[in-house]
Scaffold this motif. Structure first.
Motif, mmCIF file in Angstrom:
data_model
loop_
_atom_site.group_PDB
_atom_site.id
_atom_site.type_symbol
_atom_site.label_atom_id
_atom_site.label_comp_id
_atom_site.label_asym_id
_atom_site.label_seq_id
_atom_site.Cartn_x
_atom_site.Cartn_y
_atom_site.Cartn_z
ATOM 1 N N ILE A 178 46.704 20.086 37.924
ATOM 2 C CA ILE A 178 47.178 21.475 38.054
ATOM 3 C C ILE A 178 46.056 22.469 37.758
ATOM 4 C CG2 ILE A 178 48.744 23.175 37.026
ATOM 5 C CD1 ILE A 178 50.776 20.927 36.670
ATOM 6 N N THR A 179 45.229 22.134 36.762
ATOM 7 C CA THR A 179 44.090 23.021 36.442
ATOM 8 C C THR A 179 43.149 23.131 37.636
ATOM 9 O OG1 THR A 179 44.210 22.428 34.109
ATOM 10 C CG2 THR A 179 42.127 23.370 34.909
ATOM 11 N N ALA A 180 42.895 21.991 38.306
ATOM 12 C CA ALA A 180 42.044 22.034 39.499
ATOM 13 C C ALA A 180 42.670 22.901 40.585
ATOM 14 C CB ALA A 180 41.815 20.611 40.024
ATOM 15 N N GLN A 181 44.020 22.738 40.737
ATOM 16 C CA GLN A 181 44.695 23.577 41.735
ATOM 17 C C GLN A 181 44.560 25.064 41.377
ATOM 18 O OE1 GLN A 181 48.677 22.054 41.689
ATOM 19 N NE2 GLN A 181 48.205 20.216 42.895
ATOM 20 N N ARG A 182 44.759 25.367 40.099
ATOM 21 C CA ARG A 182 44.630 26.778 39.675
ATOM 22 C C ARG A 182 43.207 27.301 39.892
ATOM 23 N NH1 ARG A 182 46.379 28.830 34.205
ATOM 24 N NH2 ARG A 182 46.202 30.741 35.428
ATOM 25 N N ASN A 183 42.212 26.459 39.582
ATOM 26 C CA ASN A 183 40.830 26.889 39.784
ATOM 27 C C ASN A 183 40.565 27.196 41.256
ATOM 28 O OD1 ASN A 183 40.281 26.609 37.084
ATOM 29 N ND2 ASN A 183 39.446 24.543 37.251
ATOM 30 N N GLU A 192 53.146 27.924 36.098
ATOM 31 C CA GLU A 192 54.510 27.558 35.660
ATOM 32 C C GLU A 192 54.598 26.051 35.435
ATOM 33 O OE1 GLU A 192 57.494 28.802 38.374
ATOM 34 O OE2 GLU A 192 59.160 28.025 37.202
ATOM 35 N N ALA A 193 54.020 25.276 36.354
ATOM 36 C CA ALA A 193 54.023 23.821 36.185
ATOM 37 C C ALA A 193 53.232 23.414 34.947
ATOM 38 C CB ALA A 193 53.441 23.151 37.434
ATOM 39 N N ALA A 194 52.091 24.110 34.716
ATOM 40 C CA ALA A 194 51.273 23.798 33.538
ATOM 41 C C ALA A 194 52.035 24.101 32.251
ATOM 42 C CB ALA A 194 49.971 24.597 33.584
ATOM 43 N N ASP A 195 52.786 25.212 32.234
ATOM 44 C CA ASP A 195 53.571 25.545 31.039
ATOM 45 C C ASP A 195 54.616 24.471 30.752
ATOM 46 O OD1 ASP A 195 53.628 29.102 31.814
ATOM 47 O OD2 ASP A 195 52.130 27.838 30.845
ATOM 48 N N THR A 196 55.256 23.957 31.810
ATOM 49 C CA THR A 196 56.248 22.886 31.637
ATOM 50 C C THR A 196 55.595 21.640 31.034
ATOM 51 O OG1 THR A 196 57.494 23.717 33.534
ATOM 52 C CG2 THR A 196 57.936 21.453 32.837
ATOM 53 N N LEU A 197 54.419 21.278 31.568
ATOM 54 C CA LEU A 197 53.701 20.106 31.042
ATOM 55 C C LEU A 197 53.280 20.332 29.590
ATOM 56 C CD1 LEU A 197 51.463 19.129 34.090
ATOM 57 C CD2 LEU A 197 53.527 17.971 33.273
ATOM 58 N N ASN A 198 52.846 21.534 29.263
ATOM 59 C CA ASN A 198 52.429 21.814 27.884
ATOM 60 C C ASN A 198 53.615 21.681 26.919
ATOM 61 O OD1 ASN A 198 49.813 22.321 28.618
ATOM 62 N ND2 ASN A 198 50.130 24.522 28.913
ATOM 63 N N LEU A 248 50.418 12.956 31.109
ATOM 64 C CA LEU A 248 50.554 14.410 31.159
ATOM 65 C C LEU A 248 49.194 15.096 31.270
ATOM 66 C CD1 LEU A 248 53.341 15.107 28.518
ATOM 67 C CD2 LEU A 248 53.516 15.345 30.988
ATOM 68 N N GLU A 249 48.182 14.555 30.591
ATOM 69 C CA GLU A 249 46.854 15.159 30.647
ATOM 70 C C GLU A 249 46.275 15.099 32.063
ATOM 71 O OE1 GLU A 249 45.535 16.834 28.348
ATOM 72 O OE2 GLU A 249 43.647 17.219 29.402
ATOM 73 N N GLN A 250 46.510 13.951 32.757
ATOM 74 C CA GLN A 250 46.047 13.834 34.141
ATOM 75 C C GLN A 250 46.741 14.869 35.027
ATOM 76 O OE1 GLN A 250 46.695 9.762 35.292
ATOM 77 N NE2 GLN A 250 45.000 8.953 34.052
ATOM 78 N N GLN A 251 48.082 15.009 34.803
ATOM 79 C CA GLN A 251 48.802 16.011 35.598
ATOM 80 C C GLN A 251 48.264 17.424 35.314
ATOM 81 O OE1 GLN A 251 53.072 15.580 35.176
ATOM 82 N NE2 GLN A 251 52.948 13.343 35.116
#
Length: 816
Positions: free
Chosen positions: A467-472, A362-368, A460-463
């Motif tokens: 988040i990608t690391a958290q998801r992984n 959900e956080a990644a979708d907001t950032l995208n 935004l890319e760093q965030q």
């Protein structure tokens, strides 16, 4: 095993053929002078059963010295069937050739059916006989044969040898063989599992760049969109520049019309060449894709063929394992609670990881969404900056033109052609300078805003990376939880499967034989896929042919376009000589050339972007296929690990410390009960005996042995310390007890007791006790007793006699 008839010819002292009919005998003495051939009758029976005699292992020595041919034919009943063993030997100057045959009587037809391979080869025939009799030579001697001068062969053997002989009597060898087969199967499955692990690791290695490939695809698609916009902008710029050229050259219509016509032909030729090049590139990509599809289909067929072989081989192995291990697996459910707790923990961990992953998504979708907004903002600012640059160049050109006119003393407006004085020219120059300054300020502001937007995009890319690391992490946790849950479920399934009945095992064998197993279903599915791929081969060939034809057409179109462009460029290189072309018209033409160059560049970038998108899309599809194959191999490995877990339990159960020890202890208890009963009866209550299966060593370990203790009124002593009569009675009791254990344990009854001398060496009550014991055994267990003796008292005690005499160098037998 009860003898029916025995025919001897050329065997030891029996030169001429002799046939002994045991059918009517129950308790018989075999009598005769020393050397007449009494013991040879027993030797002939053991030779028929095992291909060897007690005295020597030399097969050639059993032939009579005056013959070159020997025949021993032994008929006996066992397990409610009639059997016949026939052994022959033929002696030549070079060697002695032996043959053996084993037959079973068909009671309905009266014909003898061949057992084994029927070739007469000793090895296969001996194995077939052993399967029926169920005892090796040592075990036979321990249960059915009391030997001359060696009645206590079993009792006097070392404890380890006694243990080995008794293990053969109760058929523990089958558990060792089953354990060996289970260990080999486990080794094979372990190797197969390790091979799958290597394949899984290889697949995993080939898809580690999946995220990077997706990023490249996204970038390529973004570049394609930008390139399309650049083409549109460049085409607009060309149109604007053309309009300006037409405006500046209106007064020189005739000359500029001719040049314009040349330029249009050149532009059209260039456009045609671009389209031809794009068509050729597209055709080349299509041909490559069509050929790749053919190669992938062939590779897939090979893979499916290997999978079919593996599935069928797995079914064969599984069927063999089920055949070998049916009714042998004893499972335990003691670990079920622990596995259930592990499953609950894994499910809780999986739910928590899934929730964390959803929150991160959900956080990644907001950032995208925010990133897309910033990208749109940046594109708008970039367009405004480029417009400002174009305006700056235009105003700069006007100012330069005004200065040039002033420096050459000109007084005519370069736009309207009216006369200009110095004051008006100065005011126009100031206006243009002010305009350039304003445009410069505006462009700088746009550039600064673009920089700010780029910084925000990087943040935004760093965030997104965080988040990608958290998801992984969450996905790995969930995956590990799934593996743990699957392991727990597999363990629970193994517990339940361990309770499966013999009928379920048979059902599984039926599923395999009828092709209804999972492997059979997979094999059918793979064959269907191969059929589908083979049916589509013509379509793939047509696609390749069409792609080749399109490539050839595109190549021809490109060559035509190149020739047209060359002609147009040649024509454009010879313009009409127009002296009245003004500097403004020259500048307009320069702008037009620059716009066309930008258009060419934009078309080239657009074609490259399309190619990049096609390449990264193909790579993404390849990664998806490899991922699916990896997941399938992972499932297969999980199945193998489940089977290995079952095999580990089977090996443990079949090991010497498992089921065999339990059976040994149980059978020793039965042996002790029967031994105590028989010895008490034989000795009139003066002797008892017991057998123990293990002995503790000085090092504190346990050794598998069989020790014998005999108890007399004066106490318990070692077997060897008793008198000959006491040991003989103990030996008789041991034979009876082990014969009963054999019957109860394996359903193979040795119904005949063979006693070779021994009784005659006793005196008084021990002799009488031995005779009474043998006669009592005939009523308790043995259907027949055959006693070799030359003692008149022993002969008189038995109702039947087999007399052996030596006549003219050959033994002759008479049954009374």
């Amino acid at each position: 095993m009860r003898p029916t008839t025995l025919t001897i010819e050329g065997f030891q002292s029996y030169l001429e053929p002799q046939t002994i009919d045991f059918t009517a005998l129950t308790a018989a003495s075999i009598t005769g002078e020393v050397g007449a051939g009494k013991t040879t009758i027993i030797d002939a029976i053991t030779y028929a059963l095992y291909g060897e005699v007690r005295a020597t292992g030399d097969k050639a020595s059993v032939l009579h010295t005056r013959t070159k041919k020997m025949v021993v034919e032994f008929d006996f009943t066992m397990n409610d069937a009639q059997w016949r063993i026939r052994r022959t030997s033929t002696r030549t100057k070079k060697a002695t050739t032996s043959k053996a045959y084993f037959h079973k009587l068909n009671p309905e037809t009266g014909e003898w059916q061949t057992m084994g391979d029927g070739s007469g080869n000793i090895g296969p025939t001996n194995r077939a006989i052993l399967d029926v009799v169920g005892l090796n030579f040592d075990a036979f001697r321990a249960t059915a044969l009391v030997e001359q001068g060696n009645s206590g062969a079993f009792a006097q053997a070392d404890p380890a040898t006694r243990h080995r002989i008794f293990a053969n009597i109760i058929d523990l060898g089958k558990y060792a063989e089953a354990e060996d087969r289970a260990r080999k199967e486990r080794t094979a499955l372990t190797r197969e599992r390790d091979t799958l692990t290597i394949q899984i690791d290889a697949h995993q290695q080939s898809i580690t760049d999946g995220d990077a490939t997706q990023q490249k695809l996204d970038q390529a698609q973004q570049h394609l969109t930008q390139a399309q916009k650049a083409v549109t902008d460049a085409e607009a710029a060309v149109q604007t520049a053309t309009a300006r050229v037409e405006e500046h050259t209106a007064k020189w219509h005739e000359a500029t019309a001719a040049n314009k016509e040349r330029e249009q032909r050149l532009s059209a030729a260039r456009e045609a060449l671009k389209h031809a090049q794009y068509r050729a590139a597209t055709a080349e990509a299509g041909l490559t894709a069509a050929r790749r599809a053919q190669d992938e289909a062939a590779t897939r067929i090979d893979q499916l063929t290997s999978e079919i072989t593996a599935a069928e081989e797995a079914d064969r192995k599984r069927a063999a394992e089920l055949e070998r291990t049916r009714a042998q697996v004893q499972a335990t459910v003691q670990e079920a609670p622990a596995h259930q707790r592990a499953l609950a923990r894994a499910q809780t961990l999986r739910d928590r990881a899934t929730k964390e992953d959803a929150e991160a998504q959900e956080a990644a979708d907001t950032l995208n969404t925010r990133a897309a907004q910033l990208q749109a903002r940046r594109g708008d600012l970039t367009a405004k900056r480029d417009a400002a640059r174009a305006a700056y160049q235009e105003e700069k050109a006007r100012l330069d033109a005004l200065k040039a006119a002033h420096n050459h003393g000109g007084s005519t407006c370069f736009t309207c052609g009216q006369a200009l004085d110095a004051t008006l020219m100065e005011r126009m120059a100031q206006d243009l300078t002010t305009r350039l300054s304003s445009i410069t300020t505006e462009g700088t502001q746009h550039k600064e805003r673009i920089t700010e937007v780029d910084q925000q995009l990087r943040d935004l890319e760093q965030q997104r990376n965080t988040i990608t690391a958290q998801r992984n992490t969450a996905q790995r946790t969930a995956h590990q939880a799934d593996l743990d849950a699957q392991a727990a479920r597999t363990a629970l399934d193994a517990v339940r499967e361990a309770q499966t009945t013999l009928e379920q095992v048979i059902g599984q064998l039926a599923e395999i034989s009828e092709g209804r197993s999972d492997n059979g279903a997979r094999a059918r599915s793979y064959r269907d896929q191969i059929t589908a791929l083979a049916n589509n081969e013509q379509q793939r060939q047509d696609a390749v042919r069409q792609a080749q034809e399109e490539q050839q057409a595109a190549t021809a179109a490109r060559a035509t376009a190149e020739e047209a462009l060359s002609a147009a460029e040649s024509d454009a290189g010879q313009p009409v000589d127009v002296e009245a072309i003004t500097q403004a018209g020259t500048a307009a033409k320069a702008d037009l050339a620059q716009a066309r160059t930008a258009l060419d560049t934009a078309h080239t970038a657009h074609a490259q972007a399309q190619k990049d998108v096609a390449v990264h899309t193909a790579e993404s599809q390849r990664i998806e296929k490899v991922t699916a194959e990896r997941d399938k191999l992972t499932d297969q490995r999980a199945t193998l690990e489940s089977e290995l877990e079952v095999l580990n339990k089977v090996v443990e159960a079949l090991s010497p410390s498992g089921v065999p020890r339990m059976i040994m202890n149980s059978e020793v208890e039965a042996l002790n009960a029967e031994l105590d009963y028989q010895l008490t009866k034989l000795s009139g209550g003066h002797l008892t005996a017991s057998v123990a299966t293990t002995r503790e060593t000085k090092a504190g370990t346990t050794r598998n042995e069989l020790t014998i203790s005999v108890t007399a009124p004066d106490g318990t002593r070692a077997y060897e310390t008793f008198s000959g009569g006491q040991k003989f009675l103990t030996d008789l009791a041991l034979h009876q007890a082990m014969s009963k254990v054999l019957t109860d344990n394996r359903g193979k009854s040795i119904q005949t007791l063979f006693v070779d001398e021994g009784i005659g060496a006793l005196e008084g009550e021990p002799k009488n006790a031995a005779i009474r014991g043998i006669m009592a055994m005939g009523t308790d267990h043995y259907d027949m007793s055959l006693v070799v003796t030359h003692d008149p008292d022993v002969v008189a005690a038995f109702p039947d006699q087999i007399e052996v005499v030596m006549q003219s160098g050959t033994s002759v037998v008479e049954v009374r």
